[in-house]
Scaffold this motif. Structure first.
Motif, PDB file in Angstrom:
ATOM      1  N   UNK A 137       0.110 -25.968  -8.819  1.00 38.69           N
ATOM      2  CA  UNK A 137      -1.254 -25.997  -9.360  1.00 38.69           C
ATOM      3  C   UNK A 137      -2.297 -25.986  -8.240  1.00 38.69           C
ATOM      4  N   UNK A 138      -3.426 -25.379  -8.521  1.00 39.23           N
ATOM      5  CA  UNK A 138      -4.518 -25.335  -7.555  1.00 39.23           C
ATOM      6  C   UNK A 138      -4.474 -24.157  -6.612  1.00 39.23           C
ATOM      7  N   UNK A 139      -3.476 -23.305  -6.767  1.00 37.87           N
ATOM      8  CA  UNK A 139      -3.350 -22.115  -5.928  1.00 37.87           C
ATOM      9  C   UNK A 139      -3.259 -20.872  -6.807  1.00 37.87           C
ATOM     10  N   UNK A 140      -3.715 -19.782  -6.279  1.00 40.30           N
ATOM     11  CA  UNK A 140      -3.559 -18.484  -6.926  1.00 40.30           C
ATOM     12  C   UNK A 140      -2.603 -17.645  -6.084  1.00 40.30           C
ATOM     13  N   UNK A 141      -1.958 -16.710  -6.742  1.00 43.58           N
ATOM     14  CA  UNK A 141      -1.099 -15.760  -6.029  1.00 43.58           C
ATOM     15  C   UNK A 141      -1.696 -14.377  -6.203  1.00 43.58           C
ATOM     16  N   UNK A 142      -1.586 -13.596  -5.162  1.00 44.95           N
ATOM     17  CA  UNK A 142      -1.994 -12.201  -5.243  1.00 44.95           C
ATOM     18  C   UNK A 142      -0.926 -11.348  -4.576  1.00 44.95           C
ATOM     19  N   UNK A 143      -0.741 -10.177  -5.119  1.00 42.92           N
ATOM     20  CA  UNK A 143       0.167  -9.208  -4.513  1.00 42.92           C
ATOM     21  C   UNK A 143      -0.463  -7.839  -4.682  1.00 42.92           C
ATOM     22  N   UNK A 144      -0.264  -7.005  -3.689  1.00 44.04           N
ATOM     23  CA  UNK A 144      -0.759  -5.637  -3.789  1.00 44.04           C
ATOM     24  C   UNK A 144       0.263  -4.694  -3.187  1.00 44.04           C
ATOM     25  N   UNK A 145       0.210  -3.470  -3.651  1.00 45.28           N
ATOM     26  CA  UNK A 145       1.112  -2.461  -3.100  1.00 45.28           C
ATOM     27  C   UNK A 145       0.348  -1.210  -2.712  1.00 45.28           C
ATOM     28  N   UNK A 146       1.007  -0.398  -1.954  1.00 41.15           N
ATOM     29  CA  UNK A 146       0.575   0.964  -1.633  1.00 41.15           C
ATOM     30  C   UNK A 146       1.802   1.813  -1.911  1.00 41.15           C
ATOM     31  N   UNK A 147       1.656   2.779  -2.794  1.00 43.33           N
ATOM     32  CA  UNK A 147       2.790   3.587  -3.232  1.00 43.33           C
ATOM     33  C   UNK A 147       2.418   5.065  -3.141  1.00 43.33           C
ATOM     34  N   UNK A 148       3.241   5.837  -2.454  1.00 42.42           N
ATOM     35  CA  UNK A 148       2.996   7.278  -2.290  1.00 42.42           C
ATOM     36  C   UNK A 148       4.073   8.047  -3.045  1.00 42.42           C
ATOM     37  N   UNK A 149       3.634   8.971  -3.893  1.00 44.06           N
ATOM     38  CA  UNK A 149       4.599   9.806  -4.609  1.00 44.06           C
ATOM     39  C   UNK A 149       4.128  11.255  -4.531  1.00 44.06           C
ATOM     40  N   UNK A 150       5.066  12.186  -4.527  1.00 43.86           N
ATOM     41  CA  UNK A 150       4.676  13.592  -4.472  1.00 43.86           C
ATOM     42  C   UNK A 150       3.829  13.969  -5.688  1.00 43.86           C
ATOM     43  N   UNK A 151       2.774  14.713  -5.437  1.00 46.40           N
ATOM     44  CA  UNK A 151       1.944  15.233  -6.529  1.00 46.40           C
ATOM     45  C   UNK A 151       2.644  16.458  -7.112  1.00 46.40           C
ATOM     46  N   UNK A 152       2.524  16.672  -8.408  1.00 47.49           N
ATOM     47  CA  UNK A 152       3.219  17.796  -9.052  1.00 47.49           C
ATOM     48  C   UNK A 152       2.905  19.164  -8.426  1.00 47.49           C
ATOM     49  N   UNK A 153       1.683  19.331  -7.949  1.00 46.91           N
ATOM     50  CA  UNK A 153       1.284  20.630  -7.389  1.00 46.91           C
ATOM     51  C   UNK A 153       1.132  20.596  -5.868  1.00 46.91           C
ATOM     52  N   UNK A 154       1.830  19.670  -5.215  1.00 44.71           N
ATOM     53  CA  UNK A 154       1.781  19.562  -3.760  1.00 44.71           C
ATOM     54  C   UNK A 154       0.957  18.379  -3.304  1.00 44.71           C
ATOM     55  N   UNK A 155       1.188  17.964  -2.089  1.00 43.38           N
ATOM     56  CA  UNK A 155       0.480  16.808  -1.559  1.00 43.38           C
ATOM     57  C   UNK A 155       1.071  15.522  -2.097  1.00 43.38           C
ATOM     58  N   UNK A 156       0.251  14.479  -2.092  1.00 43.16           N
ATOM     59  CA  UNK A 156       0.705  13.130  -2.447  1.00 43.16           C
ATOM     60  C   UNK A 156      -0.335  12.441  -3.311  1.00 43.16           C
ATOM     61  N   UNK A 157       0.146  11.623  -4.228  1.00 43.27           N
ATOM     62  CA  UNK A 157      -0.723  10.698  -4.951  1.00 43.27           C
ATOM     63  C   UNK A 157      -0.468   9.324  -4.345  1.00 43.27           C
ATOM     64  N   UNK A 158      -1.500   8.735  -3.752  1.00 41.41           N
ATOM     65  CA  UNK A 158      -1.422   7.395  -3.185  1.00 41.41           C
ATOM     66  C   UNK A 158      -2.071   6.443  -4.173  1.00 41.41           C
ATOM     67  N   UNK A 159      -1.313   5.437  -4.588  1.00 38.30           N
ATOM     68  CA  UNK A 159      -1.808   4.463  -5.550  1.00 38.30           C
ATOM     69  C   UNK A 159      -1.713   3.073  -4.951  1.00 38.30           C
ATOM     70  N   UNK A 160      -2.721   2.257  -5.192  1.00 41.18           N
ATOM     71  CA  UNK A 160      -2.676   0.857  -4.825  1.00 41.18           C
ATOM     72  C   UNK A 160      -2.972   0.046  -6.065  1.00 41.18           C
ATOM     73  N   UNK A 161      -2.222  -1.015  -6.240  1.00 45.09           N
ATOM     74  CA  UNK A 161      -2.481  -1.956  -7.331  1.00 45.09           C
ATOM     75  C   UNK A 161      -2.547  -3.347  -6.739  1.00 45.09           C
ATOM     76  N   UNK A 162      -3.543  -4.111  -7.160  1.00 44.42           N
ATOM     77  CA  UNK A 162      -3.689  -5.500  -6.773  1.00 44.42           C
ATOM     78  C   UNK A 162      -3.574  -6.349  -8.021  1.00 44.42           C
ATOM     79  N   UNK A 163      -2.748  -7.393  -7.962  1.00 44.85           N
ATOM     80  CA  UNK A 163      -2.560  -8.303  -9.088  1.00 44.85           C
ATOM     81  C   UNK A 163      -2.887  -9.724  -8.627  1.00 44.85           C
ATOM     82  N   UNK A 164      -3.484 -10.499  -9.546  1.00 49.30           N
ATOM     83  CA  UNK A 164      -3.818 -11.887  -9.242  1.00 49.30           C
ATOM     84  C   UNK A 164      -3.354 -12.754 -10.396  1.00 49.30           C
ATOM     85  N   UNK A 165      -2.681 -13.834 -10.034  1.00 54.51           N
ATOM     86  CA  UNK A 165      -2.246 -14.835 -10.994  1.00 54.51           C
ATOM     87  C   UNK A 165      -2.809 -16.163 -10.527  1.00 54.51           C
ATOM     88  N   UNK A 166      -3.559 -16.801 -11.378  1.00 53.89           N
ATOM     89  CA  UNK A 166      -4.163 -18.036 -10.929  1.00 53.89           C
ATOM     90  C   UNK A 166      -4.083 -19.053 -11.962  1.00 53.89           C
TER      91      UNK A 166
END
Length: 144
Positions: free
Chosen positions: A115-144
Motif C-alpha cells: 500500500x502507498x505505492x504505485x507501479x508503472x510499466x512501459x514497453x517499446x515494441x517494433x513490428x514489421x508494417x504490412x507495406x514495409x518499414x516498422x510500426x513502433x508502439x509504446x504502451x504505459x500502464x499504471x496501477x496504483x
C-alpha cells in the motif's frame, strides 16, 4: 505480450504508435540508443520535475547516457528484453516531487502490492508494417 506478464491489471494506460521507414531491428537499436537531448520535451519535463529540489539548493544529477539508462539509474528495472520489444517497470510514489522511486527487483515486480505505492510499466515494441518499414508502439500502464 511481455507487458501483460508484469502488469496485467492497471487503472490507467496510454498507447502511442508511429510508422518508421526502417526495419524493426534498426528501430529497436535507435530506441535503445535514444538520449534525452534528442527529445526536447523530455528535457523540459525533467527540468520541471527537478524544480522543487533546485529551489532547496539541490542540483539534479547530470543526464548522461541513454533515456533507458537514466530510468535504470533512477530505480526502474528492466523486466523483459527481446529483439523486438523491451519492457521497463518502476515502483514509487510518483505524485511526490522526488518520485519516491523504490527499487524492486524484476523477479518481484509482478507480485509487488505494498500500500502507498504505485507501479508503472512501459514497453517499446517494433513490428514489421504490412507495406514495409516498422510500426513502433509504446504502451504505459499504471496501477496504483
Amino acid at each position: 505480450m511481455p507487458l501483460d506478464e508484469f502488469l496485467p491489471d492497471y487503472e490507467v494506460n496510454e498507447i502511442h504508435s508511429t510508422r518508421v521507414a526502417a526495419p524493426p531491428d534498426a528501430v529497436m537499436a535507435a530506441v535503445r540508443a535514444l538520449t534525452a537531448r534528442e527529445v526536447p520535451v523530455l528535457v523540459g519535463l525533467m527540468a520541471l520535475r527537478s524544480l522543487p529540489g533546485r529551489l532547496r539548493g539541490r542540483r539534479p544529477p547530470a543526464r548522461k547516457g541513454t533515456i533507458l539508462e537514466g530510468f535504470l539509474r533512477g530505480g526502474f528495472v528492466s523486466l523483459a528484453e527481446r529483439p523486438d520489444e523491451l519492457v521497463v517497470g518502476g515502483v514509487g510514489r510518483f505524485w511526490q516531487a522526488s518520485g519516491g522511486v523504490r527499487p524492486v527487483p524484476a523477479e518481484e515486480f509482478a507480485a509487488f502490492a505494498e500500500p502507498g505505492y504505485a507501479k508503472t510499466a512501459f514497453n517499446m515494441h517494433a513490428r514489421p508494417a504490412p507495406d514495409g518499414g516498422t510500426v513502433l508502439t509504446t504502451e504505459t500502464r499504471i496501477q496504483g
